[in-house]
Design a protein around this motif. Sequence first.
Motif: not given
Length: 113
Positions: A60-64, A87-88, A90
């Motif tokens: 994920d680019n927002f949570n790498q 987006n989820s 993690d």
Amino acid sequence: INMAEYSSDLLIEVAKGANLDVAMFLEDKASSFVKSSYDADQKIAQEMNISNNPSLVIFDNFNQQFGVLLEDVINCELIEKAFNHANSLDHQSQMPQQKKARSVGKSYLQIIK
């Protein structure tokens, strides 16, 4: 499955079958850069518990810090599900429960500048 024992002759035969420049392929195969790159790839695969071929990891680019590992049967439907849950990533429980998909951490990755 027709299995053949690994040998230099087999490697050359496969390279020819793939229409590779065999001399260049053998030269590259013997280079220290290729060997160190291969070792680094193997280390990453081992740290991510990748044991099947093919495997695909999507981060994920927002949570790498986390990603999804897809193994064995990789198809458009499974990739789309992974992207839809970007987006989820993690939380493994939020990824559709797939036998061939699981969450992976990115703590193994070391970026050298």
